[in-house]
Design a protein around this motif. Structure first.
Motif, short mmCIF file in Angstrom:
data_model
loop_
_atom_site.label_atom_id
_atom_site.label_comp_id
_atom_site.label_asym_id
_atom_site.label_seq_id
_atom_site.Cartn_x
_atom_site.Cartn_y
_atom_site.Cartn_z
N LEU A 54 -2.59 6.22 9.18
CA LEU A 54 -2.65 7.42 10.01
C LEU A 54 -1.28 7.86 10.52
O LEU A 54 -1.13 8.93 11.10
N GLY A 55 -0.27 7.00 10.31
CA GLY A 55 1.07 7.33 10.77
C GLY A 55 1.34 6.97 12.21
O GLY A 55 2.40 7.33 12.76
N ASP A 56 0.43 6.23 12.84
CA ASP A 56 0.63 5.84 14.24
C ASP A 56 1.51 4.60 14.38
O ASP A 56 2.10 4.38 15.44
N GLY B 234 -5.15 -2.64 20.20
CA GLY B 234 -6.17 -1.90 20.93
C GLY B 234 -5.60 -0.64 21.58
O GLY B 234 -6.25 0.42 21.58
N MET B 235 -4.40 -0.73 22.12
CA MET B 235 -3.77 0.44 22.75
C MET B 235 -3.42 1.50 21.71
O MET B 235 -3.48 2.70 21.98
N TYR B 236 -3.05 1.05 20.50
CA TYR B 236 -2.74 2.02 19.44
C TYR B 236 -4.01 2.67 18.89
O TYR B 236 -3.97 3.80 18.41
N VAL B 237 -5.12 1.94 18.92
CA VAL B 237 -6.38 2.53 18.45
C VAL B 237 -6.79 3.68 19.36
O VAL B 237 -7.27 4.72 18.90
N LEU B 238 -6.59 3.52 20.65
CA LEU B 238 -6.89 4.60 21.59
C LEU B 238 -5.88 5.74 21.43
O LEU B 238 -4.71 5.50 21.11
N LEU C 162 1.49 5.83 28.91
CA LEU C 162 0.71 4.78 28.24
C LEU C 162 1.11 4.65 26.77
O LEU C 162 1.11 3.54 26.23
N ALA C 163 1.45 5.76 26.14
CA ALA C 163 1.91 5.71 24.76
C ALA C 163 3.25 4.97 24.67
O ALA C 163 3.51 4.21 23.72
N THR C 164 4.10 5.18 25.67
CA THR C 164 5.37 4.46 25.71
C THR C 164 5.13 2.97 25.97
O THR C 164 5.79 2.11 25.36
N VAL D 120 4.54 -3.07 24.29
CA VAL D 120 3.59 -4.18 24.09
C VAL D 120 3.59 -4.60 22.62
O VAL D 120 3.58 -5.79 22.31
N MET D 121 3.63 -3.63 21.72
CA MET D 121 3.68 -3.98 20.29
C MET D 121 5.00 -4.66 19.95
O MET D 121 5.03 -5.58 19.11
#
Length: 266
Positions: A118-120, A167-171, A177-179, A184-185
């Motif tokens: 998905l490019g995320d 889990g944070m990337y799935v949301l 929060l995106a930052t 976290v990753m």
């Protein structure tokens, strides 16, 4: 197994001794259809469902991604409970030993690949994590005849960091929060690499120790075999000496002078 029916535990139905521990026979009787294995199977079934939910409607619908996150969270929770139940209630089976790590890698791998698709998430992050997980699994089989590499505290922290980050990337997060999920990753990737290198070190040490122990055992067995052979040779020599002495005595007693003396005595 207090609180667990015999049918669920897979045992014979016999009542265990209060305060006692089940023996090896009871452990071997654990059924395939026990609660721990059912949770593992449920996690395997969740994988394709999670993929469908995450990629539904192009993969960018916040509502569907929230549902996908719920499926991912359930999979992560069952990962914690199935192993705990299997150890606590003696429900360890060969199926569980194989299926549990497969289910873990399947749900995490599916999430990473979908997110990269998905490019995320950069593909190199997915590659590093999957390479590490697959490599460590293969390495465990490489050294399994010499011993088992236990799960380290760092490995557990890595699993927690990976699950939280993915889990944070799935949301469909935005703003701070995106930052936050990026950092976290980053922590998860660092722990993935560091713990992977530590497992490699442990595997090399364990294999060397195992090979040294095997050589020492082989040398000891060879020495014992040589000692046994030497004792056998000495025993054969002693038996031959006694036999020769008996034959010599018989020849002496059978000489003419001795026969005459023997006849005179008679």
């Amino acid at each position: 197994m207090t609180g667990v029916p015999a049918s669920a535990a897979g045992g014979s139905g016999a009542t265990p001794v209060r305060g006692g521990k089940l023996g090896a026979a009871a452990v071997n009787q654990a059924s395939l259809w026990n609660i721990a294995n059912l949770l593992t199977m449920a996690r395997l079934v969740l994988v394709p469902g999670f993929v469908v939910l995450l990629l539904h409607d192009g993969g960018y619908d916040p509502a569907w991604r929230s549902i996908a996150w719920a499926a991912f969270a359930v999979a992560m929770i069952t990962d914690v409970f199935d192993g705990h139940l299997a150890r606590k209630y003696n429900l360890v089976t060969d199926f569980g030993k194989i299926a549990d790590p497969i289910a873990d890698k399947a749900i995490m791998g599916a999430a990473l690949i979908c997110l990269s698709y998905l490019g995320d998430l950069p593909w190199w992050v997915t590659g590093v994590i999957l390479f590490r997980e697959l490599g460590i699994t293969l390495m465990r089989f490489w050294v399994i005849r010499h011993g088992v590499i236990p799960a380290s505290r760092g490995g557990k922290m890595k699993t927690l960091a990976q699950g939280t980050a993915v889990g944070m990337y799935v949301l469909a997060l935005t703003g701070p929060l995106a930052t936050l999920r990026f950092w976290v990753m980053a922590v998860a990737v660092v722990l993935t690499v560091v713990t992977g290198l530590d497992y490699v070190r442990q595997a090399v040490v364990l294999r060397r120790q195992g090979i040294a122990a095997d050589r020492a055992t082989a040398a000891q067995e060879a020495a014992e075999a040589a000692e046994a052979a030497l004792e056998a040779v000495e025993g054969a020599r002693s038996a031959g000496t006694v036999l020769e002495g008996a034959e010599a005595a018989e020849r002496v007693s059978g000489a003419p002078g001795n026969r005459g003396a023997a006849e005179a005595e008679r």
